[in-house]
Design a protein around this motif. Structure first.
Motif, PDB file in Angstrom:
ATOM      1  N   GLU A   4      -9.015  35.512   3.094  1.00 31.62           N
ATOM      2  CA  GLU A   4      -7.083  36.061   2.400  1.00 31.62           C
ATOM      3  C   GLU A   4      -7.118  35.347   3.669  1.00 31.62           C
ATOM      4  N   MET A   5      -6.495  33.970   3.253  1.00 32.07           N
ATOM      5  CA  MET A   5      -5.501  33.092   3.587  1.00 32.07           C
ATOM      6  C   MET A   5      -4.240  33.551   4.499  1.00 32.07           C
ATOM      7  N   VAL A   6      -3.577  32.885   5.524  1.00 34.28           N
ATOM      8  CA  VAL A   6      -2.737  33.703   5.904  1.00 34.28           C
ATOM      9  C   VAL A   6      -2.007  32.215   6.874  1.00 34.28           C
ATOM     10  N   THR A   7      -0.641  32.098   7.354  1.00 34.98           N
ATOM     11  CA  THR A   7      -0.331  31.222   7.512  1.00 34.98           C
ATOM     12  C   THR A   7       0.140  31.418   9.007  1.00 34.98           C
ATOM     13  N   VAL A   8      -0.638  29.927  10.107  1.00 33.81           N
ATOM     14  CA  VAL A   8      -0.017  30.286  11.345  1.00 33.81           C
ATOM     15  C   VAL A   8       1.251  29.773  12.115  1.00 33.81           C
ATOM     16  N   PRO A   9       1.707  30.999  12.504  1.00 30.60           N
ATOM     17  CA  PRO A   9       2.680  31.282  13.357  1.00 30.60           C
ATOM     18  C   PRO A   9       3.347  29.756  14.251  1.00 30.60           C
ATOM     19  N   ASP A  10       4.269  30.183  14.348  1.00 27.02           N
ATOM     20  CA  ASP A  10       4.286  29.112  15.328  1.00 27.02           C
ATOM     21  C   ASP A  10       4.964  29.705  17.211  1.00 27.02           C
ATOM     22  N   VAL A  11       3.969  30.236  17.820  1.00 23.56           N
ATOM     23  CA  VAL A  11       4.059  30.913  19.448  1.00 23.56           C
ATOM     24  C   VAL A  11       4.729  30.053  20.079  1.00 23.56           C
ATOM     25  N   VAL A  12       4.673  28.528  20.090  1.00 19.16           N
ATOM     26  CA  VAL A  12       4.499  27.688  21.468  1.00 19.16           C
ATOM     27  C   VAL A  12       5.864  28.451  21.727  1.00 19.16           C
ATOM     28  N   GLY A  13       5.892  28.214  23.660  1.00 16.78           N
ATOM     29  CA  GLY A  13       7.674  28.516  23.711  1.00 16.78           C
ATOM     30  C   GLY A  13       7.921  29.794  24.251  1.00 16.78           C
ATOM     31  N   LEU A  14       7.186  30.302  23.361  1.00 15.57           N
ATOM     32  CA  LEU A  14       7.221  32.111  23.834  1.00 15.57           C
ATOM     33  C   LEU A  14       6.631  32.722  24.791  1.00 15.57           C
ATOM     34  N   GLY A  19       4.008  36.338  21.714  1.00 15.75           N
ATOM     35  CA  GLY A  19       3.833  35.584  21.144  1.00 15.75           C
ATOM     36  C   GLY A  19       2.346  36.323  20.133  1.00 15.75           C
ATOM     37  N   ARG A  20       1.572  37.129  20.543  1.00 15.17           N
ATOM     38  CA  ARG A  20       0.622  37.872  20.595  1.00 15.17           C
ATOM     39  C   ARG A  20       0.640  38.853  19.613  1.00 15.17           C
ATOM     40  N   ASP A  21       1.685  39.803  19.791  1.00 13.36           N
ATOM     41  CA  ASP A  21       2.560  39.818  18.532  1.00 13.36           C
ATOM     42  C   ASP A  21       2.350  40.348  17.246  1.00 13.36           C
ATOM     43  N   LEU A  22       3.072  38.294  17.675  1.00 13.51           N
ATOM     44  CA  LEU A  22       4.035  37.655  15.936  1.00 13.51           C
ATOM     45  C   LEU A  22       2.664  37.366  15.613  1.00 13.51           C
ATOM     46  N   PHE A  49       3.920  34.974  31.426  1.00 15.74           N
ATOM     47  CA  PHE A  49       3.370  33.568  30.674  1.00 15.74           C
ATOM     48  C   PHE A  49       3.969  33.230  29.940  1.00 15.74           C
ATOM     49  N   TYR A  50       4.400  31.686  29.161  1.00 17.04           N
ATOM     50  CA  TYR A  50       4.881  31.204  28.589  1.00 17.04           C
ATOM     51  C   TYR A  50       3.810  30.779  27.581  1.00 17.04           C
ATOM     52  N   ILE A  51       3.620  30.212  26.362  1.00 17.50           N
ATOM     53  CA  ILE A  51       2.834  29.822  25.617  1.00 17.50           C
ATOM     54  C   ILE A  51       2.630  28.640  25.894  1.00 17.50           C
ATOM     55  N   THR A  52       2.832  27.211  25.269  1.00 15.92           N
ATOM     56  CA  THR A  52       2.982  25.710  26.069  1.00 15.92           C
ATOM     57  C   THR A  52       2.037  25.134  25.140  1.00 15.92           C
ATOM     58  N   SER A  53       0.912  25.597  24.433  1.00 16.75           N
ATOM     59  CA  SER A  53       0.739  25.132  23.173  1.00 16.75           C
ATOM     60  C   SER A  53      -0.241  25.890  22.296  1.00 16.75           C
ATOM     61  N   GLN A  54      -0.320  25.310  21.058  1.00 18.01           N
ATOM     62  CA  GLN A  54      -1.288  26.031  20.187  1.00 18.01           C
ATOM     63  C   GLN A  54      -2.131  25.426  18.631  1.00 18.01           C
ATOM     64  N   SER A  55      -3.612  25.591  18.818  1.00 16.33           N
ATOM     65  CA  SER A  55      -3.787  25.146  17.912  1.00 16.33           C
ATOM     66  C   SER A  55      -4.666  25.743  16.815  1.00 16.33           C
ATOM     67  N   PRO A  56      -4.516  25.593  15.313  1.00 10.71           N
ATOM     68  CA  PRO A  56      -3.497  24.835  14.552  1.00 10.71           C
ATOM     69  C   PRO A  56      -2.344  25.325  15.273  1.00 10.71           C
ATOM     70  N   PRO A  57      -1.649  24.036  14.733  1.00  9.83           N
ATOM     71  CA  PRO A  57      -0.121  23.749  14.046  1.00  9.83           C
ATOM     72  C   PRO A  57       0.751  25.291  13.208  1.00  9.83           C
ATOM     73  N   PRO A  58       1.361  24.976  13.895  1.00 10.24           N
ATOM     74  CA  PRO A  58       2.162  26.616  12.694  1.00 10.24           C
ATOM     75  C   PRO A  58       2.445  26.037  11.223  1.00 10.24           C
ATOM     76  N   GLY A  59       2.007  26.360  10.495  1.00 11.25           N
ATOM     77  CA  GLY A  59       2.177  26.152   9.029  1.00 11.25           C
ATOM     78  C   GLY A  59       1.053  26.410   8.452  1.00 11.25           C
ATOM     79  N   THR A  60      -0.300  26.029   9.805  1.00  9.52           N
ATOM     80  CA  THR A  60      -1.545  26.224   8.839  1.00  9.52           C
ATOM     81  C   THR A  60      -2.052  26.935   8.621  1.00  9.52           C
ATOM     82  N   ARG A  61      -2.707  27.085   7.366  1.00  6.92           N
ATOM     83  CA  ARG A  61      -3.679  27.712   6.238  1.00  6.92           C
ATOM     84  C   ARG A  61      -5.097  28.196   6.854  1.00  6.92           C
ATOM     85  N   ILE A  62      -4.989  29.698   7.339  1.00  2.00           N
ATOM     86  CA  ILE A  62      -6.180  29.885   8.313  1.00  2.00           C
ATOM     87  C   ILE A  62      -6.999  31.319   7.313  1.00  2.00           C
TER      88      ILE A  62
END
Length: 87
Positions: A4-14, A19-22, A49-62
């Motif tokens: 099953e593939m899902v879309t990575v959410p945008d958690v930067v700035g949260l 962000g963990r819950d999202l 603590f705030y999330i300052t970066s993420q990889s892969p970027p939002p919208g990526t399918r993993i």
């Protein structure tokens, strides 16, 4: 068997806990950039603590429950130099 593939959410700035819950709702896990380091939740506690970066970027399918690597920064009010953790 198809994974099953899902879309990575945008958690930067949260805040980390938001962000963990999202991420969990989206079907991904948050991870420390250092695979030999402690779990990211250990780096983001205690305190705010705030999330300052993420990889892969939002919208990526993993694949469901794959990791999204994040870096966090502790909120310190009016301090000029933030403390970066997870790098």
């Amino acid at each position: 068997m198809t994974r099953e593939m899902v879309t990575v959410p945008d958690v930067v700035g949260l805040p980390f806990h938001v962000g963990r819950d999202l991420a969990s709702e989206a079907g991904v896990t948050l991870a420390n950039p250092d695979p030999d380091g402690p779990p990211i939740s250990a780096l983001a506690w205690p305190g705010l603590f705030y999330i300052t970066s993420q990889s892969p970027p939002p919208g990526t399918r993993i694949e469901r429950w794959d990791s999204v690597v994040i870096e966090v920064e502790q909120y310190r009010g009016d301090e000029a130099e933030p403390a970066i953790r997870g790098s």
